[in-house]
Design a protein around this motif. Structure first.
Motif, PDB file in Angstrom:
ATOM      1  N   SER A 188       0.826  -1.209   0.000  1.00 52.42           N
ATOM      2  CA  SER A 188       0.000   0.000   0.000  1.00 52.42           C
ATOM      3  C   SER A 188       0.862   1.262   0.000  1.00 52.42           C
ATOM      4  O   SER A 188       2.074   1.206   0.214  1.00 52.42           O
ATOM      5  CB  SER A 188      -0.928   0.004   1.219  1.00 52.42           C
ATOM      6  OG  SER A 188      -1.791  -1.116   1.190  1.00 52.42           O
ATOM      7  N   HIS A 189       0.208   2.393  -0.197  1.00 57.05           N
ATOM      8  CA  HIS A 189       0.909   3.676  -0.299  1.00 57.05           C
ATOM      9  C   HIS A 189       1.622   4.063   0.998  1.00 57.05           C
ATOM     10  O   HIS A 189       2.613   4.790   0.982  1.00 57.05           O
ATOM     11  CB  HIS A 189      -0.082   4.776  -0.683  1.00 57.05           C
ATOM     12  CG  HIS A 189      -1.080   5.097   0.384  1.00 57.05           C
ATOM     13  ND1 HIS A 189      -2.075   4.221   0.757  1.00 57.05           N
ATOM     14  CD2 HIS A 189      -1.230   6.190   1.178  1.00 57.05           C
ATOM     15  CE1 HIS A 189      -2.800   4.758   1.724  1.00 57.05           C
ATOM     16  NE2 HIS A 189      -2.308   5.957   1.994  1.00 57.05           N
ATOM     17  N   GLN A 193       1.742  -3.879   4.213  1.00 63.37           N
ATOM     18  CA  GLN A 193       1.699  -4.979   3.262  1.00 63.37           C
ATOM     19  C   GLN A 193       0.670  -6.017   3.715  1.00 63.37           C
ATOM     20  O   GLN A 193       0.426  -6.189   4.902  1.00 63.37           O
ATOM     21  CB  GLN A 193       3.086  -5.616   3.129  1.00 63.37           C
ATOM     22  CG  GLN A 193       4.133  -4.639   2.598  1.00 63.37           C
ATOM     23  CD  GLN A 193       5.478  -5.296   2.378  1.00 63.37           C
ATOM     24  OE1 GLN A 193       5.731  -6.405   2.844  1.00 63.37           O
ATOM     25  NE2 GLN A 193       6.357  -4.624   1.646  1.00 63.37           N
ATOM     26  N   GLN A 205     -10.419  -3.584  -2.710  1.00 59.08           N
ATOM     27  CA  GLN A 205      -9.120  -3.477  -3.361  1.00 59.08           C
ATOM     28  C   GLN A 205      -9.277  -3.287  -4.867  1.00 59.08           C
ATOM     29  O   GLN A 205      -8.552  -2.488  -5.479  1.00 59.08           O
ATOM     30  CB  GLN A 205      -8.290  -4.731  -3.067  1.00 59.08           C
ATOM     31  CG  GLN A 205      -7.852  -4.837  -1.616  1.00 59.08           C
ATOM     32  CD  GLN A 205      -7.363  -6.219  -1.259  1.00 59.08           C
ATOM     33  OE1 GLN A 205      -7.699  -7.204  -1.916  1.00 59.08           O
ATOM     34  NE2 GLN A 205      -6.552  -6.318  -0.208  1.00 59.08           N
ATOM     35  N   GLU A 208     -10.124   0.270  -5.614  1.00 57.79           N
ATOM     36  CA  GLU A 208      -8.968   1.153  -5.542  1.00 57.79           C
ATOM     37  C   GLU A 208      -8.184   1.122  -6.857  1.00 57.79           C
ATOM     38  O   GLU A 208      -7.686   2.157  -7.327  1.00 57.79           O
ATOM     39  CB  GLU A 208      -8.052   0.751  -4.383  1.00 57.79           C
ATOM     40  CG  GLU A 208      -8.669   0.816  -3.003  1.00 57.79           C
ATOM     41  CD  GLU A 208      -8.963   2.239  -2.551  1.00 57.79           C
ATOM     42  OE1 GLU A 208      -8.542   3.198  -3.226  1.00 57.79           O
ATOM     43  OE2 GLU A 208      -9.624   2.397  -1.501  1.00 57.79           O
ATOM     44  N   ARG A 215      -3.667   4.197  -3.660  1.00 60.16           N
ATOM     45  CA  ARG A 215      -3.516   3.519  -2.365  1.00 60.16           C
ATOM     46  C   ARG A 215      -2.819   2.167  -2.514  1.00 60.16           C
ATOM     47  O   ARG A 215      -2.214   1.685  -1.563  1.00 60.16           O
ATOM     48  CB  ARG A 215      -4.881   3.361  -1.697  1.00 60.16           C
ATOM     49  CG  ARG A 215      -5.504   4.691  -1.270  1.00 60.16           C
ATOM     50  CD  ARG A 215      -6.764   4.478  -0.459  1.00 60.16           C
ATOM     51  NE  ARG A 215      -7.323   5.745   0.007  1.00 60.16           N
ATOM     52  CZ  ARG A 215      -8.222   6.448  -0.677  1.00 60.16           C
ATOM     53  NH1 ARG A 215      -8.663   5.991  -1.849  1.00 60.16           N
ATOM     54  NH2 ARG A 215      -8.670   7.597  -0.217  1.00 60.16           N
ATOM     55  N   ILE A 216      -2.935   1.543  -3.676  1.00 58.68           N
ATOM     56  CA  ILE A 216      -2.201   0.306  -3.933  1.00 58.68           C
ATOM     57  C   ILE A 216      -0.994   0.661  -4.790  1.00 58.68           C
ATOM     58  O   ILE A 216      -1.124   1.160  -5.900  1.00 58.68           O
ATOM     59  CB  ILE A 216      -3.073  -0.737  -4.651  1.00 58.68           C
ATOM     60  CG1 ILE A 216      -4.239  -1.167  -3.753  1.00 58.68           C
ATOM     61  CG2 ILE A 216      -2.243  -1.955  -5.052  1.00 58.68           C
ATOM     62  CD1 ILE A 216      -5.171  -2.164  -4.396  1.00 58.68           C
ATOM     63  N   ARG A 217       0.198   0.419  -4.249  1.00 59.97           N
ATOM     64  CA  ARG A 217       1.432   0.788  -4.933  1.00 59.97           C
ATOM     65  C   ARG A 217       1.980  -0.347  -5.805  1.00 59.97           C
ATOM     66  O   ARG A 217       2.597  -0.086  -6.834  1.00 59.97           O
ATOM     67  CB  ARG A 217       2.491   1.211  -3.919  1.00 59.97           C
ATOM     68  CG  ARG A 217       2.213   2.553  -3.281  1.00 59.97           C
ATOM     69  CD  ARG A 217       2.293   3.684  -4.305  1.00 59.97           C
ATOM     70  NE  ARG A 217       1.866   4.953  -3.768  1.00 59.97           N
ATOM     71  CZ  ARG A 217       2.656   5.796  -3.117  1.00 59.97           C
ATOM     72  NH1 ARG A 217       3.909   5.468  -2.904  1.00 59.97           N
ATOM     73  NH2 ARG A 217       2.188   6.945  -2.679  1.00 59.97           N
TER      74      ARG A 217
END
Length: 231
Positions: A188-189, A193, A205, A208, A215-217
């Motif tokens: 995540s950002h 994890q 998710q 997103e 927000r999800i990297r």
């Protein structure tokens, strides 16, 4: 003579006014791409219906046989142009004639994400890379450069036996390992994890990703060879 044989004036569309040899006597790359998508859809349908392994494998082999006819697998001499140029017609007497980006490239994008196993159903994202070949994975570490959701160029490391791509501008890394139960690792950002045992993201998710919220990297999938296409 041309009209008496082909009667183009009876057809609507572009053939008479723009491209006199609209697909006639040509290698029609767009139609090959349509066939590729149709074979892939039948592969997934057979798999979903519980068809025998040999049937699914044969459909997969036929899929890649069709795929070998697409332009990027051809030489410039065979294709009549640069193989990655978006053309769809190649008459025998000349090079590629008609731009086909709106068609051929569309099917190739769809089938590529199908190969990678990215699926969406009922608002949720799942990963089913059963048609992805093991030869796609690199044999040594590498780097992957991509444009993130903030329109900033980023670079990440791709491990041995890995590959990387982006979807909704989020990097997705696959890593192939022997004798492992597949799992998904989400970064995540804020650095937190999360590990998922199933190959499906939650609705939240998935949302997103669709919204490109940032927000999800990164999403990392660890896969066993048995989850991939072996042929």
């Amino acid at each position: 003579l041309y009209e008496s044989v082909f009667n183009h004036q009876a057809f609507t569309g572009r053939s008479g006014g723009m491209f006199g040899f609209e697909g006639l006597g040509c290698i029609y790359w767009h139609m090959v791409a349509k066939l590729l998508l149709a074979v892939q859809e039948n592969y997934f349908a057979a798999f979903a219906q519980g068809a025998a392994d040999n049937v699914c494998k044969q459909l997969g082999q036929l899929y890649y046989r069709v795929r070998s006819g697409i332009g990027f697998n051809k030489t410039p001499a065979e294709y009549g142009a640069f193989p990655v140029d978006p053309y769809s017609h190649t008459p025998g007497h000349a090079g590629a004639q008609q731009p086909g980006m709106t068609g051929q490239v569309k099917e190739e994008i769809l089938t590529r994400f199908g190969e990678l196993g990215v699926r969406v159903k009922d608002g949720t994202v799942s990963f089913k890379p059963g048609l992805l070949r093991t030869r796609e994975f690199n044999s040594e570490p590498g780097s992957f450069r991509y444009l993130d959701v903030a329109e900033t160029w980023q670079t990440i490391t791709v491990p041995v036996n890995g590959l990387a791509f982006t979807w909704c501008q989020v990097p997705i890394v696959y890593q192939m390992k022997d004798d492992v139960d597949p799992f998904i690792h989400i970064t995540s950002h804020d650095g937190t994890q999360q590990t998922l045992k199933q190959m499906t993201l939650t609705v939240e998710q998935s949302k997103e990703l669709f919204q490109r919220s940032g927000r999800i990297r990164q999403i990392t999938l660890v896969l066993g060879k048995s989850q991939l296409f072996s042929a």
